[in-house]
Design a protein around this motif. Structure first.
Motif, short mmCIF file in Angstrom:
data_model
loop_
_atom_site.label_atom_id
_atom_site.label_comp_id
_atom_site.label_asym_id
_atom_site.label_seq_id
_atom_site.Cartn_x
_atom_site.Cartn_y
_atom_site.Cartn_z
N PHE A 19 46.21 31.99 49.86
CA PHE A 19 45.38 32.91 50.63
C PHE A 19 44.60 32.16 51.71
N GLN A 20 44.02 31.02 51.33
CA GLN A 20 43.28 30.22 52.31
C GLN A 20 44.27 29.52 53.23
N ILE A 21 44.05 29.67 54.52
CA ILE A 21 44.94 29.01 55.47
C ILE A 21 44.13 28.15 56.42
N ASP A 22 44.81 27.24 57.07
CA ASP A 22 44.21 26.41 58.10
C ASP A 22 44.38 27.17 59.42
N ARG A 23 43.33 27.86 59.84
CA ARG A 23 43.44 28.73 61.01
C ARG A 23 43.77 27.94 62.29
N ALA A 24 43.18 26.76 62.44
CA ALA A 24 43.47 25.95 63.63
C ALA A 24 44.95 25.55 63.65
N ALA A 25 45.48 25.15 62.51
CA ALA A 25 46.90 24.78 62.44
C ALA A 25 47.78 26.01 62.68
N ASP A 132 33.63 40.22 53.76
CA ASP A 132 33.84 38.78 53.55
C ASP A 132 33.85 38.45 52.05
N ALA A 133 32.91 39.04 51.32
CA ALA A 133 32.83 38.80 49.87
C ALA A 133 34.09 39.31 49.16
N LEU A 134 34.56 40.47 49.58
CA LEU A 134 35.76 41.05 48.97
C LEU A 134 37.00 40.23 49.32
N GLU A 135 37.05 39.70 50.54
CA GLU A 135 38.17 38.84 50.93
C GLU A 135 38.16 37.56 50.10
N ALA A 136 36.99 37.00 49.84
CA ALA A 136 36.89 35.80 48.99
C ALA A 136 37.35 36.12 47.57
N GLU A 137 36.95 37.30 47.08
CA GLU A 137 37.39 37.73 45.75
C GLU A 137 38.91 37.88 45.71
N LEU A 138 39.49 38.47 46.76
CA LEU A 138 40.94 38.62 46.83
C LEU A 138 41.63 37.26 46.77
N GLY A 139 41.11 36.30 47.53
CA GLY A 139 41.68 34.96 47.52
C GLY A 139 41.65 34.34 46.13
N ALA A 140 40.52 34.49 45.45
CA ALA A 140 40.38 33.94 44.10
C ALA A 140 41.34 34.62 43.12
N GLU A 148 47.49 42.36 39.74
CA GLU A 148 47.09 43.78 39.68
C GLU A 148 45.67 43.95 40.21
N ASP A 149 44.76 43.04 39.83
CA ASP A 149 43.40 43.10 40.35
C ASP A 149 43.38 42.80 41.86
N ALA A 150 44.25 41.91 42.29
CA ALA A 150 44.35 41.60 43.71
C ALA A 150 44.83 42.83 44.49
N ALA A 151 45.74 43.59 43.90
CA ALA A 151 46.22 44.82 44.57
C ALA A 151 45.07 45.82 44.71
N ILE A 152 44.21 45.90 43.71
CA ILE A 152 43.04 46.78 43.81
C ILE A 152 42.12 46.28 44.92
N ALA A 153 41.94 44.97 45.02
CA ALA A 153 41.10 44.40 46.09
C ALA A 153 41.68 44.72 47.46
N VAL A 154 43.00 44.68 47.59
CA VAL A 154 43.64 45.04 48.86
C VAL A 154 43.36 46.50 49.19
#
Length: 176
Positions: A19-25, A132-140, A148-154
């Motif tokens: 989920f975490q990416i190197d945006r500059a790269a 932002d908090a929900l995106e961090a939760e999705l990444g985790a 399944e929990d990630a799908a709910i976060a989406v």
């Protein structure tokens, strides 16, 4: 001209499937790929090469848009894991989230009715923080393979995206 359309978006952009990416790269690789495959470079080429360059450029743009958006990236990671987010068919949400949505909509409606741009901008900042908090939760969740929990976060992020658009439209209407 050779291009492997079966490569994942992550592979195309030399990013790990996380989920975490190197945006500059990501941005640098996008510019590199655009320079290499932009259709204008093939303006004098044969028709088949022109079409192929357009298809490649389209794929590059699609992959870039997907990876740079946290919501789209999360959705794509779930897809790669064989999990459907069911955004169109499953609107069931936890009650506290639905209550929060109602409160957001009421606050937006009040600020919109009074054309209170400052209130709308405050709501926008608050929403960005929650998003932002929900995106961090999705990444985790994705990192722990809790799909399944990630799908709910989406699905929750999709609601937040609609609220963001609603606030933006209200600000624009109040200003013009």
């Amino acid at each position: 001209m050779s291009f492997d359309f079966s490569r994942s978006h992550f592979d195309l952009f030399a990013q790990p499937e996380l989920f975490q990416i190197d945006r500059a790269a990501l941005d640098a690789r996008y510019r590199e790929l655009q320079a290499q495959y932009h259709p204008d470079r093939y303006a004098s080429a044969a028709d088949i090469e022109k079409r192929l360059a357009l298809q490649i450029a389209t794929r590059i743009n699609e992959a870039y848009q997907t990876l740079k958006s946290p919501l789209a990236r999360g959705r794509y990671l779930l897809q790669l894991s064989g999990v459907e987010t069911q955004e169109e068919t499953n609107t069931a949400m936890p009650m506290d989230f639905l209550m929060g949505q109602m409160e957001w909509r009421e606050a937006i409606a009040e600020a919109k009715a009074s054309q209170n741009v400052e209130a709308l901008e405050r709501l926008n900042v608050e929403l960005r923080g929650e998003t932002d908090a929900l995106e961090a939760e999705l990444g985790a969740l994705l990192d722990r393979a809790q799909y399944e929990d990630a799908a709910i976060a989406v699905r929750k992020l999709r609601f937040m995206e609609k609220l963001d658009a609603e606030i933006g439209n209200a600000i624009e209407a109040a200003l013009f």
